[in-house]
Design an enzyme around this catalytic site. Structure first.
Site, PDB file in Angstrom:
ATOM      1  N   TYR A  58       0.801  -1.228   0.000  1.00  0.00           N
ATOM      2  CA  TYR A  58       0.000   0.000   0.000  1.00  0.00           C
ATOM      3  C   TYR A  58       0.834   1.280   0.000  1.00  0.00           C
ATOM      4  O   TYR A  58       0.323   2.354  -0.323  1.00  0.00           O
ATOM      5  CB  TYR A  58      -0.922   0.062   1.224  1.00  0.00           C
TER       6      TYR A  58
HETATM    7  N1  LIG Z   1      -6.965  -8.511  -0.207  1.00  0.00           N
HETATM    8  C1  LIG Z   1      -6.769  -7.593   0.720  1.00  0.00           C
HETATM    9  O1  LIG Z   1      -5.933  -7.803   1.558  1.00  0.00           O
HETATM   10  C2  LIG Z   1      -7.608  -6.363   0.770  1.00  0.00           C
HETATM   11  C3  LIG Z   1      -8.427  -6.008  -0.305  1.00  0.00           C
HETATM   12  C4  LIG Z   1      -9.251  -4.890  -0.175  1.00  0.00           C
HETATM   13  C5  LIG Z   1      -9.237  -4.127   0.990  1.00  0.00           C
HETATM   14  N2  LIG Z   1      -8.410  -4.495   2.013  1.00  0.00           N
HETATM   15  C6  LIG Z   1      -8.378  -3.732   3.285  1.00  0.00           C
HETATM   16  O2  LIG Z   1      -9.694  -3.341   3.594  1.00  0.00           O
HETATM   17  C7  LIG Z   1      -9.711  -1.931   3.767  1.00  0.00           C
HETATM   18  C8  LIG Z   1     -11.086  -1.399   3.455  1.00  0.00           C
HETATM   19  O3  LIG Z   1     -11.382  -1.573   2.069  1.00  0.00           O
HETATM   20  P1  LIG Z   1     -11.736  -0.343   1.166  1.00  0.00           P
HETATM   21  O4  LIG Z   1     -10.539   0.548   1.171  1.00  0.00           O
HETATM   22  O5  LIG Z   1     -12.299  -0.777  -0.104  1.00  0.00           O
HETATM   23  O6  LIG Z   1     -12.785   0.393   2.069  1.00  0.00           O
HETATM   24  P2  LIG Z   1     -14.312   0.745   2.020  1.00  0.00           P
HETATM   25  O7  LIG Z   1     -14.492   1.393   3.319  1.00  0.00           O
HETATM   26  O8  LIG Z   1     -15.169  -0.420   1.674  1.00  0.00           O
HETATM   27  O9  LIG Z   1     -14.451   1.778   0.783  1.00  0.00           O
HETATM   28  C9  LIG Z   1     -13.695   2.903   0.779  1.00  0.00           C
HETATM   29  C10 LIG Z   1     -14.104   3.816  -0.399  1.00  0.00           C
HETATM   30  O10 LIG Z   1     -15.312   4.462  -0.099  1.00  0.00           O
HETATM   31  C11 LIG Z   1     -15.086   5.866   0.064  1.00  0.00           C
HETATM   32  N3  LIG Z   1     -15.773   6.263   1.292  1.00  0.00           N
HETATM   33  C12 LIG Z   1     -15.477   5.887   2.550  1.00  0.00           C
HETATM   34  N4  LIG Z   1     -16.346   6.436   3.428  1.00  0.00           N
HETATM   35  C13 LIG Z   1     -17.217   7.176   2.692  1.00  0.00           C
HETATM   36  C14 LIG Z   1     -18.341   7.971   3.039  1.00  0.00           C
HETATM   37  N5  LIG Z   1     -18.735   8.110   4.318  1.00  0.00           N
HETATM   38  N6  LIG Z   1     -19.009   8.592   2.030  1.00  0.00           N
HETATM   39  C15 LIG Z   1     -18.616   8.452   0.753  1.00  0.00           C
HETATM   40  N7  LIG Z   1     -17.550   7.707   0.365  1.00  0.00           N
HETATM   41  C16 LIG Z   1     -16.861   7.081   1.330  1.00  0.00           C
HETATM   42  C17 LIG Z   1     -13.604   6.068   0.179  1.00  0.00           C
HETATM   43  O11 LIG Z   1     -13.203   7.312  -0.380  1.00  0.00           O
HETATM   44  P3  LIG Z   1     -12.802   8.586   0.529  1.00  0.00           P
HETATM   45  O12 LIG Z   1     -11.330   8.550   0.707  1.00  0.00           O
HETATM   46  O13 LIG Z   1     -13.284   9.739  -0.292  1.00  0.00           O
HETATM   47  O14 LIG Z   1     -13.534   8.473   1.832  1.00  0.00           O
HETATM   48  C18 LIG Z   1     -13.067   4.882  -0.628  1.00  0.00           C
HETATM   49  O15 LIG Z   1     -13.020   5.171  -1.996  1.00  0.00           O
HETATM   50  C19 LIG Z   1      -8.558  -1.423   2.886  1.00  0.00           C
HETATM   51  O16 LIG Z   1      -8.149  -0.140   3.217  1.00  0.00           O
HETATM   52  C20 LIG Z   1      -7.532  -2.464   3.200  1.00  0.00           C
HETATM   53  O17 LIG Z   1      -6.940  -2.193   4.453  1.00  0.00           O
HETATM   54  C21 LIG Z   1      -7.608  -5.600   1.915  1.00  0.00           C
END
Ligand SMILES: NC(=O)c1ccc[n+]([C@@H]2O[C@H](COP(=O)([O-])OP(=O)(O)OC[C@H]3O[C@@H](n4cnc5c(N)ncnc54)[C@H](OP(=O)(O)O)[C@@H]3O)[C@@H](O)[C@H]2O)c1
Length: 323
Positions: A58
């Site tokens: 990351y």
């Molecule tokens: N295979 C793996 O190991 C793997 C794969 C995927 C994810 N992960 C882990 O899981 C974590 C979470 O996944 P994710 O990053 O996809 O997170 P998520 O929380 O499902 O989605 C985040 C997305 O939504 C937006 N967002 C968040 N809060 C919001 C709100 N209140 N209103 C509007 N938009 C919002 C964010 O943009 P903004 O910045 O604008 O808020 C971002 O683009 C990752 O950070 C990582 O640590 C691991």
């Protein structure tokens, strides 16, 4: 903040976990500078979030290291990851150990709480288990990490095949699994196993792009309706899940998505990824709210319970692994 015991680790962790990857990477992925990313981590810690998930791939480990410097080490649970494959080839154990040592250096800690293998496909699992883990356990004896975890590659493992094999091996303390309002099959494929084996669960993809970008949700709904996978009425709206937002129900689509994830039996920690402090505040509030009304949860199960592989997109590739 609410805290839960993370499976067999015994760690007391916040139900809301800060994800440092995804599209935002604490804001570094959306044009913010490092000092702003550090302030996002500080804001999360100040709200009682004590689990932070990052990864070598990351580029946010150093940010986390800066943010936790000077804090009581016992007050925060650090999870990071190493890749088990590079360029389509299995990673040799020595390179995983090099990645572990580099993570320790960037995070500025002596010991990582949860060391995870990143995005392991079913085809790569045997190498991880039989070749890398035995070598890695010697590093654990040296005190470099406490608990072992594995994360699935959601877009390449739609039926959670890797985790279904891994959890019964009794090797993994924590797993990371994809689950959201329109991708619910971990309910049958993963959570019964993690509960039976007392394995901690970190949930990813609760919102991702599909529930953060209205146009993407509307386009996805149209494709699904054309394929006969959801009722036609869902395709005719710019806001197809508006039925979830009502007095006594969710206050927004992201509110619905995080609450849906949080209250699924078998989910310990809901990871949320953001580079925006207002989103951070809102997401923590959502994750701490009660479940969605039973009628809304039943409708989500009825409409989308049969879907597989929806909304599991990947950000642009940075290193060996995307997540
Ligand atoms: N295979 C793996 O190991 C793997 C794969 C995927 C994810 N992960 C882990 O899981 C974590 C979470 O996944 P994710 O990053 O996809 O997170 P998520 O929380 O499902 O989605 C985040 C997305 O939504 C937006 N967002 C968040 N809060 C919001 C709100 N209140 N209103 C509007 N938009 C919002 C964010 O943009 P903004 O910045 O604008 O808020 C971002 O683009 C990752 O950070 C990582 O640590 C691991």
């Amino acid at each position: 903040m609410d805290y839960v015991t993370l499976g067999r680790t015994g760690l007391k962790v916040s139900v809301a976990g800060l994800g440092c990857g995804g599209f935002s990477r604490l804001g570094l992925g959306t044009g913010h500078i490092e000092a702003e990313a550090v302030s996002v981590v500080h804001a999360a810690l100040d709200l009682g979030v004590n689990l932070i998930d990052t990864a070598a791939a990351y580029g946010t480990e150093a940010v986390v290291g800066r943010a936790i410097a000077g804090r009581d080490r016992d007050s925060v649970v650090i999870a990071t990851k190493a890749s088990a494959a590079r360029g389509g080839e299995h990673t040799p154990p020595a390179l995983v150990i090099e990645s572990l040592d580099n993570s320790l250096r960037l995070l500025g800690v002596d010991c990582i709480d949860i060391f995870q293998f990143h995005g392991v496909p079913p085809s790569g699992y045997a190498h991880v288990r039989d070749v890398i883990v035995p070598a890695l356990m010697r590093e654990r004896e040296k005190g470099k990490f406490r608990f072992l975890g594995i994360t699935e590659t959601a877009p390449n493992d739609l039926e959670h095949e890797m985790l279904a094999r891994a959890v019964p091996d009794e090797l993994w303390d924590v797993v990371m699994v994809a689950f959201h309002m329109m991708a619910q099959n971990a309910r049958w494929a993963v959570f019964p196993l993690t509960r039976a084996h007392n394995v901690g669960t970190l949930l990813m993809f609760a919102v991702r792009s599909i529930f953060a970008r209205p146009a993407q949700l509307a386009a996805t709904m149209q494709e699904l309706a054309q394929a006969g996978k959801v009722p036609d009425w869902l395709a005719g709206s710019d806001d197809p899940l508006a039925f979830l937002v009502h007095p006594g129900g969710a206050s927004s689509l992201t509110d619905a998505a995080y609450r849906f994830a949080r209250h699924e039996p078998g989910v310990d920690v809901v990871l949320f990824g953001t580079g925006d402090r207002a989103h951070l505040q809102a997401n923590v509030e959502s994750i701490l709210k009660p479940p969605l009304p039973q009628a809304d949860r039943a409708r989500l199960a009825e409409l989308f319970g049969q879907l597989v592989g929806v909304g599991l997109d990947l950000p642009p590739r940075r290193g060996a692994v995307r997540a």
